[in-house]
Design a protein around this motif. Structure first.
Motif, short mmCIF file in Angstrom:
data_model
loop_
_atom_site.label_atom_id
_atom_site.label_comp_id
_atom_site.label_asym_id
_atom_site.label_seq_id
_atom_site.Cartn_x
_atom_site.Cartn_y
_atom_site.Cartn_z
N THR A 137 -7.49 18.31 -0.45
CA THR A 137 -7.11 17.20 0.28
C THR A 137 -7.14 16.81 1.26
OG1 THR A 137 -5.49 15.09 0.59
CG2 THR A 137 -4.40 17.05 -0.18
N ASP B 286 -5.57 2.95 -3.02
CA ASP B 286 -5.92 4.06 -2.00
C ASP B 286 -4.30 5.22 -1.35
OD1 ASP B 286 -6.43 6.30 -0.31
OD2 ASP B 286 -7.27 5.04 1.13
N TYR B 287 -4.11 6.03 -2.54
CA TYR B 287 -3.29 6.50 -2.64
C TYR B 287 -2.93 7.87 -1.65
CZ TYR B 287 -2.83 5.62 -8.63
OH TYR B 287 -3.30 5.29 -9.19
N SER B 288 -3.88 7.83 -0.46
CA SER B 288 -3.30 8.17 0.61
C SER B 288 -2.41 7.91 1.16
CB SER B 288 -4.43 9.07 0.97
OG SER B 288 -5.23 7.61 1.77
N LEU B 289 -2.30 6.45 1.55
CA LEU B 289 -1.49 5.62 2.38
C LEU B 289 -0.17 4.79 2.06
CD1 LEU B 289 -3.80 2.30 2.34
CD2 LEU B 289 -3.18 4.59 3.89
N GLY C 254 -8.51 -0.48 -7.16
CA GLY C 254 -9.26 -0.28 -5.83
C GLY C 254 -8.03 0.21 -4.44
N MET D 260 -6.66 4.18 -9.73
CA MET D 260 -6.69 4.38 -8.26
C MET D 260 -8.15 3.54 -8.32
SD MET D 260 -7.47 7.10 -6.48
CE MET D 260 -9.05 7.84 -7.41
N GLU E 297 1.06 -1.44 -0.08
CA GLU E 297 0.11 0.04 -0.12
C GLU E 297 0.52 1.51 -0.09
OE1 GLU E 297 -2.45 -0.72 3.92
OE2 GLU E 297 -4.18 -0.59 2.78
#
Ligand SMILES: [Zn+2]
Ligand SMILES: [Zn+2]
Ligand SMILES: [Zn+2]
Length: 273
Positions: free
Chosen positions: A95, A65-68, A63, A59, A45
């Motif tokens: 964001t 989650d680039y915030s991770l 599925g 993305m 991740e």
């Protein structure tokens, strides 16, 4: 840890954005593995390689989650591998990312030229920092993952690289936009035992060499790695980064490469490291 192959096309995608050729028409009609987005990879991740113009679509489709994301490795500055504008959306107002959640981006001088200012803002405003890579110098990415950039022969003056990824004694080589590797890289690879090799086939049945490879050179790369003793006995070799100009659709490529024990990548393919 799973590595997902997020895109398997050359710069213009396949079907290519503006192309009426038969290979693009067939890809549109058949769909499935014939639809190829621009090259990128996600490892677990936290680790990502390249961030091109299909990042949003990847993305959603896979599925993610680039915030991770904590580490972003960039191979070179070409527009199919780096789209700085998408990093702009890490700025305040776009964001809810905490201010102190900083993404480290690794790349060469040409990558830094594109990142030092994004949409009029310094990179720090995008909650990101840059680290200049040095070819063949390893980078500790935490959780037992080590990345080592090796020199490609791809982008003229720019120091384009491919990345060796190691974890728990296994090694994967990400090799798109390689050309025929320079001697230093063959030397470095000859001292390794590779478990997974991802290698480009941009030109398909047409001849490659400098900057990009075709089908014949992909097989020659396998032969050379075998000669150097650089492949694990059960190593997987997988080819990617296809241009529609090559013309061969997925199934035909699979049939061609099968006798050479080379697999053909498709968007969403998952590999274990
Ligand atoms: Zn490319
Ligand atoms: Zn086309
Ligand atoms: Zn390129």
């Amino acid at each position: 840890m799973t590595l997902t192959v997020l895109g398997t096309a050359a710069a213009e995608g396949w079907p290519a954005l503006w192309c009426p050729c038969e290979a693009c028409a067939q890809a549109r009609r058949l769909g499935g593995p014939n639809i190829r987005r621009r090259c990128a990879y996600q490892l677990g991740e936290r680790i990502h390689i390249d961030f091109g113009p299909d990042s949003f679509a990847q993305m959603v489709e896979f599925g993610l989650d680039y915030s991770l994301m904590e580490h972003l490795l960039i191979t070179h500055s070409h527009a199919d591998h780096l789209c700085p504008q998408e990093l702009n959306y890490r700025r305040a107002g776009f964001t809810d990312l905490p201010e102190d959640q900083v993404l480290t981006i690794y790349g060469n001088d040409a990558v830094w030229e594109q990142l030092r200012e994004i949409d009029g803002h310094p990179l720090a405003d995008c909650r990101a920092r840059f680290e200049r890579i040095t070819p063949f110098e390893s980078i500790d990415l935490g959780e037992g993952v080590v990345a080592t950039p090796v020199l490609a022969d791809h982008a003229g003056d720019e120091e384009a690289v491919n990345y060796l990824l190691e974890r728990e004694g296994r090694t994967l080589l990400q090799g798109n936009d390689t050309g025929w590797w320079p001697e230093e890289t063959w030397d470095a690879l000859g001292r390794r035992v590779l478990d997974v090799v991802i290698i480009e086939c941009t030109y398909g049945p047409r001849a490659g060499g400098r900057h990009h490879l075709g089908m014949r050179e992909v097989i020659e790369v396998r032969e050379e790695l075998e000669r150097l003793g650089a492949l694990a006995p059960d190593a997987r070799m997988i080819t990617t980064h296809f241009s529609h100009n090559g013309g061969w659709l997925h199934e035909r490529l699979v049939e061609h490469f099968a006798p050479h024990r080379i697999e053909v990548a498709y968007d969403g393919m998952q590999l274990e490291l």
